[in-house]
Design a protein around this motif. Sequence first.
Motif, PDB file in Angstrom:
ATOM      1  N   TYR A 129       1.089  -0.870  -0.319  1.00 48.00           N
ATOM      2  CA  TYR A 129       0.095   0.178   0.112  1.00 48.00           C
ATOM      3  C   TYR A 129       0.512   1.291   0.443  1.00 48.00           C
ATOM      4  O   TYR A 129       0.621   2.853   0.222  1.00 48.00           O
ATOM      5  N   LEU A 130       1.744   1.268  -0.007  1.00 40.62           N
ATOM      6  CA  LEU A 130       3.609   2.177   0.259  1.00 40.62           C
ATOM      7  C   LEU A 130       3.779   2.377  -1.068  1.00 40.62           C
ATOM      8  O   LEU A 130       3.913   1.314  -2.097  1.00 40.62           O
ATOM      9  N   THR A 131       4.105   4.257  -1.736  1.00 45.78           N
ATOM     10  CA  THR A 131       5.097   4.333  -2.409  1.00 45.78           C
ATOM     11  C   THR A 131       6.768   4.335  -1.555  1.00 45.78           C
ATOM     12  O   THR A 131       7.193   3.573  -0.453  1.00 45.78           O
ATOM     13  N   ASP A 132       7.289   4.132  -2.672  1.00 43.59           N
ATOM     14  CA  ASP A 132       8.629   3.904  -2.081  1.00 43.59           C
ATOM     15  C   ASP A 132       9.236   4.488  -0.887  1.00 43.59           C
ATOM     16  O   ASP A 132      10.099   4.536  -0.004  1.00 43.59           O
ATOM     17  N   SER A 133       9.750   5.779  -0.932  1.00 45.46           N
ATOM     18  CA  SER A 133       8.686   6.855   0.039  1.00 45.46           C
ATOM     19  C   SER A 133       8.530   6.623   1.315  1.00 45.46           C
ATOM     20  O   SER A 133       8.749   6.843   2.325  1.00 45.46           O
ATOM     21  N   GLU A 134       7.017   6.224   1.143  1.00 48.68           N
ATOM     22  CA  GLU A 134       6.639   5.679   2.364  1.00 48.68           C
ATOM     23  C   GLU A 134       7.149   4.641   3.011  1.00 48.68           C
ATOM     24  O   GLU A 134       6.987   4.490   4.343  1.00 48.68           O
ATOM     25  N   LYS A 135       7.793   3.561   2.458  1.00 46.76           N
ATOM     26  CA  LYS A 135       8.579   2.907   2.342  1.00 46.76           C
ATOM     27  C   LYS A 135       9.328   3.061   3.589  1.00 46.76           C
ATOM     28  O   LYS A 135      10.034   2.808   4.617  1.00 46.76           O
ATOM     29  N   LEU A 163      11.395  -8.408  -3.972  1.00 50.60           N
ATOM     30  CA  LEU A 163      13.728  -8.916  -3.019  1.00 50.60           C
ATOM     31  C   LEU A 163      13.444  -7.682  -3.338  1.00 50.60           C
ATOM     32  O   LEU A 163      14.120  -6.797  -2.423  1.00 50.60           O
ATOM     33  N   GLU A 164      12.544  -6.528  -3.710  1.00 49.70           N
ATOM     34  CA  GLU A 164      12.574  -5.075  -4.426  1.00 49.70           C
ATOM     35  C   GLU A 164      12.582  -4.483  -2.956  1.00 49.70           C
ATOM     36  O   GLU A 164      13.340  -4.016  -1.821  1.00 49.70           O
ATOM     37  N   ASN A 171      18.520  -1.052   3.257  1.00 49.39           N
ATOM     38  CA  ASN A 171      18.755   0.155   2.475  1.00 49.39           C
ATOM     39  C   ASN A 171      18.818   0.635   3.628  1.00 49.39           C
ATOM     40  O   ASN A 171      19.958   1.612   4.294  1.00 49.39           O
ATOM     41  N   ILE A 172      17.576   0.972   4.545  1.00 47.08           N
ATOM     42  CA  ILE A 172      17.606   1.888   5.040  1.00 47.08           C
ATOM     43  C   ILE A 172      17.776   1.614   7.200  1.00 47.08           C
ATOM     44  O   ILE A 172      18.345   2.571   7.536  1.00 47.08           O
ATOM     45  N   VAL A 173      17.695   0.012   7.264  1.00 42.91           N
ATOM     46  CA  VAL A 173      17.476  -0.342   8.648  1.00 42.91           C
ATOM     47  C   VAL A 173      18.696  -0.676   8.497  1.00 42.91           C
ATOM     48  O   VAL A 173      19.395  -0.404  10.062  1.00 42.91           O
ATOM     49  N   GLY A 174      19.353  -0.739   7.590  1.00 41.95           N
ATOM     50  CA  GLY A 174      21.232  -1.125   8.072  1.00 41.95           C
ATOM     51  C   GLY A 174      21.340  -2.530   8.960  1.00 41.95           C
ATOM     52  O   GLY A 174      20.828  -3.687   9.205  1.00 41.95           O
ATOM     53  N   ASP A 175      21.754  -2.118   9.990  1.00 39.39           N
ATOM     54  CA  ASP A 175      22.096  -2.709  11.458  1.00 39.39           C
ATOM     55  C   ASP A 175      20.943  -3.187  12.386  1.00 39.39           C
ATOM     56  O   ASP A 175      21.621  -3.140  13.810  1.00 39.39           O
ATOM     57  N   ALA A 181      11.099 -11.115   5.661  1.00 45.63           N
ATOM     58  CA  ALA A 181       9.913 -11.680   4.772  1.00 45.63           C
ATOM     59  C   ALA A 181       8.401 -11.459   4.827  1.00 45.63           C
ATOM     60  O   ALA A 181       8.526 -13.211   5.642  1.00 45.63           O
ATOM     61  N   SER A 182       7.479 -11.890   4.653  1.00 45.20           N
ATOM     62  CA  SER A 182       6.332 -12.339   4.806  1.00 45.20           C
ATOM     63  C   SER A 182       5.436 -12.083   3.164  1.00 45.20           C
ATOM     64  O   SER A 182       5.089 -10.679   3.525  1.00 45.20           O
ATOM     65  N   GLY A 183       4.020 -12.761   3.167  1.00 39.61           N
ATOM     66  CA  GLY A 183       3.434 -13.066   2.279  1.00 39.61           C
ATOM     67  C   GLY A 183       3.959 -13.574   0.939  1.00 39.61           C
ATOM     68  O   GLY A 183       4.698 -12.947  -0.190  1.00 39.61           O
ATOM     69  N   GLY A 184       3.595 -14.449   0.542  1.00 37.99           N
ATOM     70  CA  GLY A 184       4.059 -15.294  -0.851  1.00 37.99           C
ATOM     71  C   GLY A 184       5.566 -16.348  -1.007  1.00 37.99           C
ATOM     72  O   GLY A 184       6.105 -16.539  -2.338  1.00 37.99           O
TER      73      GLY A 184
END
Length: 212
Positions: A129-135, A163-164, A171-175, A181-184
């Motif tokens: 439901y989110l744009t990349d910026s919102e993610k 995967l994307e 890239n945002i959370v790093g360590d 990952a869930s769903g599918g």
Amino acid sequence: MALEKYIDHTNLRPTATVDDIEKLCKEALEHNFYAVCVNGCHVSSAKENLSGSPVKVAAVIGFPLGAMSTKAKICEALDCCKNGADEIDMVINIGWLKSRLYDSVREEITAIKGAIGDNVLKVIIETCYLTDSEKETACILAVEAGADFVKTSTGFGTGGATLEDVKLMKNIVGDKAEIKASGGVKDKASAQQYIDLGVSRIGTSSGPSLIK
């Protein structure tokens, strides 16, 4: 680490029966999965079925829409922990995020993490439901709020993990936080791709077939 130790064996279907949850737990014990993930009403029975084993119990709250009040989510989280949940998978308030009420989103996550203490908190951002910026913003807010994990999806939205999205989240959370990952995620090859990207946990209802 063996593949089974990445798996949160999951049954969140509204039609899940007591027998279904017992089967879920038996499979988790048989395959040595990291955790089972269930709705709040099944926490006590899951804990009982897994008694004496290292398999953890994860419970979802604010599920699957994330639109409940913060007070309701806190009460739900506390009830799940009281009944034996080791981990809480919460859905963010997606409407607040899209309204740019970032302080409200952060404060809600902070409050839930504060309420559950040392129990693990996974924050479901529902990427479909989110744009990349919102993610990116959702991940930043979760880290700022002290969440232990960010998680892609409920499995009940219009899409699941990609995967994307995991690359973006990493890239945002790093360590600073782990990723679920869930769903599918239904086959071993896909699971391995997510692990190679740095995922620490995989939520799936296909655990037994996935590790074969």
